[in-house]
Design a protein around this motif. Structure first.
Motif, PDB file in Angstrom:
ATOM      1  N   THR B  78      15.256   4.320  -2.800  1.00  0.00           N
ATOM      2  CA  THR B  78      14.433   3.116  -2.888  1.00  0.00           C
ATOM      3  C   THR B  78      12.956   3.406  -2.996  1.00  0.00           C
ATOM      4  OG1 THR B  78      14.359   3.070  -0.501  1.00  0.00           O
ATOM      5  CG2 THR B  78      16.044   1.728  -1.572  1.00  0.00           C
ATOM      6  N   ALA B  79      12.335   2.684  -3.843  1.00  0.00           N
ATOM      7  CA  ALA B  79      10.883   2.743  -3.941  1.00  0.00           C
ATOM      8  C   ALA B  79      10.281   1.827  -2.886  1.00  0.00           C
ATOM      9  CB  ALA B  79      10.444   2.281  -5.332  1.00  0.00           C
ATOM     10  N   PRO B  80       9.064   2.102  -2.473  1.00  0.00           N
ATOM     11  CA  PRO B  80       8.437   1.231  -1.480  1.00  0.00           C
ATOM     12  C   PRO B  80       8.235  -0.172  -2.044  1.00  0.00           C
ATOM     13  CG  PRO B  80       6.823   2.710  -2.425  1.00  0.00           C
ATOM     14  CD  PRO B  80       8.169   3.160  -2.924  1.00  0.00           C
ATOM     15  N   ALA B  81       8.462  -1.152  -1.196  1.00  0.00           N
ATOM     16  CA  ALA B  81       8.315  -2.529  -1.645  1.00  0.00           C
ATOM     17  C   ALA B  81       6.849  -2.849  -1.915  1.00  0.00           C
ATOM     18  CB  ALA B  81       8.852  -3.470  -0.574  1.00  0.00           C
ATOM     19  N   VAL B  82       6.636  -3.594  -2.953  1.00  0.00           N
ATOM     20  CA  VAL B  82       5.271  -4.013  -3.284  1.00  0.00           C
ATOM     21  C   VAL B  82       5.146  -5.486  -2.946  1.00  0.00           C
ATOM     22  CG1 VAL B  82       3.568  -4.293  -5.101  1.00  0.00           C
ATOM     23  CG2 VAL B  82       5.106  -2.317  -5.115  1.00  0.00           C
ATOM     24  N   ARG B  83       4.263  -5.777  -2.023  1.00  0.00           N
ATOM     25  CA  ARG B  83       4.109  -7.167  -1.607  1.00  0.00           C
ATOM     26  C   ARG B  83       3.451  -7.984  -2.712  1.00  0.00           C
ATOM     27  NH1 ARG B  83       0.494  -7.469   2.996  1.00  0.00           N
ATOM     28  NH2 ARG B  83      -0.032  -5.332   2.585  1.00  0.00           N
ATOM     29  N   ALA B  84       3.903  -9.192  -2.828  1.00  0.00           N
ATOM     30  CA  ALA B  84       3.286 -10.072  -3.818  1.00  0.00           C
ATOM     31  C   ALA B  84       1.890 -10.461  -3.344  1.00  0.00           C
ATOM     32  CB  ALA B  84       4.140 -11.317  -3.996  1.00  0.00           C
ATOM     33  N   ARG B  85       1.035 -10.705  -4.300  1.00  0.00           N
ATOM     34  CA  ARG B  85      -0.315 -11.153  -3.940  1.00  0.00           C
ATOM     35  C   ARG B  85      -0.235 -12.530  -3.304  1.00  0.00           C
ATOM     36  NH1 ARG B  85      -4.222  -8.017  -6.215  1.00  0.00           N
ATOM     37  NH2 ARG B  85      -3.516  -6.643  -7.862  1.00  0.00           N
ATOM     38  N   ARG B  86      -1.050 -12.718  -2.287  1.00  0.00           N
ATOM     39  CA  ARG B  86      -1.061 -14.031  -1.651  1.00  0.00           C
ATOM     40  C   ARG B  86      -1.861 -15.002  -2.506  1.00  0.00           C
ATOM     41  NH1 ARG B  86      -3.197 -11.722   3.863  1.00  0.00           N
ATOM     42  NH2 ARG B  86      -4.256 -10.484   2.302  1.00  0.00           N
ATOM     43  N   MET B 165     -11.319 -15.500  -0.886  1.00  0.00           N
ATOM     44  CA  MET B 165     -10.531 -14.664  -1.794  1.00  0.00           C
ATOM     45  C   MET B 165      -9.328 -14.058  -1.090  1.00  0.00           C
ATOM     46  SD  MET B 165     -13.683 -12.755  -3.673  1.00  0.00           S
ATOM     47  CE  MET B 165     -12.872 -12.173  -5.144  1.00  0.00           C
ATOM     48  N   GLU B 166      -9.443 -13.872   0.207  1.00  0.00           N
ATOM     49  CA  GLU B 166      -8.348 -13.272   0.983  1.00  0.00           C
ATOM     50  C   GLU B 166      -8.001 -14.180   2.152  1.00  0.00           C
ATOM     51  OE1 GLU B 166      -9.569  -9.451   2.250  1.00  0.00           O
ATOM     52  OE2 GLU B 166      -9.936  -8.722   0.243  1.00  0.00           O
TER      53      GLU B 166
END
Lengths: 180, 167
Positions: B78-86, B165-166
């Protein structure tokens, strides 16, 4: 063609085939940047070294699934960041930034006095960097020390390029105050 | 900040770290001779550049050995999960600040302030800058500087912008 002259895509293809020299080249090329990320998150040289190694182990295991959507460097740094954050969460107490970690960063010089000044400056910068919030710390250190673009830093920290740029500005602004 | 900072500010980090190509470095130094603000930034960046986190001796060999071992095991999953942008929560009052951020984003790859700068475009941009004083930058054109816009915001506004922005 030497391994160093190859681009990352070619090295990844060879590494997937199990070629040890390609793996070595990938490690040589990227371990410093991954270590920088881990160190900026953890603030501890030993923990950062362990996290860097763990990150590469995870990356090699996942190399077959690397699709190239992001650059290999960004992908590796992302794994390094996640690994370091995970290690940081496991740590029970926050340790102070070890000043001895700075000693290896100084430029070689035959002038002892200049080296002493440079060491003092490096220590001050180290301490000042450690006071910044993580995203500002990463934005500044990865831009200055590793030459990443704001876009790459944004991809790494899961923010936009604009946010990475704002974080960089805020970081530099605070460092200017701290290093006066 | 004097005119010209917008073309050189981002190169200061590369100059401080000794990464800048000679001709580009020479142009930045020409600007530095006339700009105290950029000289001050370069001074800070030069100090910061000395605090690079250097891997401990032997780490590279350790990682190489571990990498070879893992490769030999032939484990690949498994590749590391990439979180979706908020998603951003934009508010009307934040639009001017958001515009500044958007303009900042337009900067990369356009004005040649990163390592892979396009000198020809930079020359064109400098020519345009000479025609239009700093305060008269077009609001929607491609030649809009990200860093100068951000540099002119107060720290409080920068932090507020970042919150937007965040979220």
């Amino acid at each position: 063609m030497s391994a160093l002259a190859e681009d990352d895509d070619a090295l990844v293809r060879r590494a997937r085939e199990g070629e040890a020299a390609a793996l070595d080249a990938l490690v040589s090329r990227h371990h410093r940047a991954v270590y920088e990320v881990a160190y900026r998150v953890l603030g501890d040289a030993d923990l950062a070294a362990d996290a860097t190694q763990d990150a590469f182990v995870k990356a090699i295991r996942a190399l077959a699934t690397f699709r190239g959507d992001a650059s290999l460097r960004t992908w590796l740094l992302r794994i390094g960041l996640n690994t370091a954050r995970s290690a940081g969460r496991k740590r029970t107490s926050q340790r102070e930034v070890p000043l001895e970690a700075v000693s290896g960063t100084l430029m070689a010089s035959s002038d002892l006095e200049r080296r002493a000044i440079a060491r003092t400056e490096a220590e001050r910068a180290e301490q000042a960097l450690a006071t910044l919030p993580e995203k500002q710390r990463l934005a500044v250190s990865l831009r200055v020390h590793q030459g990443l673009s704001h876009r790459e830093i944004g991809e790494l920290t899961d923010t936009s390029e604009g946010s990475a740029r704002v974080n960089y500005h805020l970081g530099i602004r605070k460092l200017r105050e701290l290093l006066k | 900040m004097s005119t010209g900072c917008e073309f050189h500010a981002d190169a200061l980090a590369d100059l401080a770290a000794g990464r800048l190509e000679a001709d580009r470095a020479a142009r930045v130094r020409e600007h530095l001779a006339t700009c105290a603000a950029c000289r001050e930034d370069l001074e800070v960046l030069t100090i910061v550049s000395r605090a690079e986190a250097t891997p401990p001796e032997g780490l590279e060999d350790r990682i190489r050995a571990a990498a070879r071992e893992v490769a030999q095991e032939g484990q690949g999953r498994t590749a590391p999960a990439v979180r979706a942008r908020r998603p951003s929560r934009w508010r009307p009052w934040a639009l001017p600040l958001a515009a500044a951020a958007g303009l900042a984003t337009l900067w990369v790859g356009v004005l040649g302030r990163d390592a892979d700068s396009d000198d020809r475009f930079e020359a064109d941009a400098l020519a345009l800058a000479a025609e239009a004083p700093f305060g008269a930058w077009p609001a929607a054109g491609p030649v809009v500087a990200g860093d100068p816009v951000l540099s002119e915001l107060s720290t409080e506004d920068l932090e507020r912008l970042l919150e937007e922005m965040e979220p």
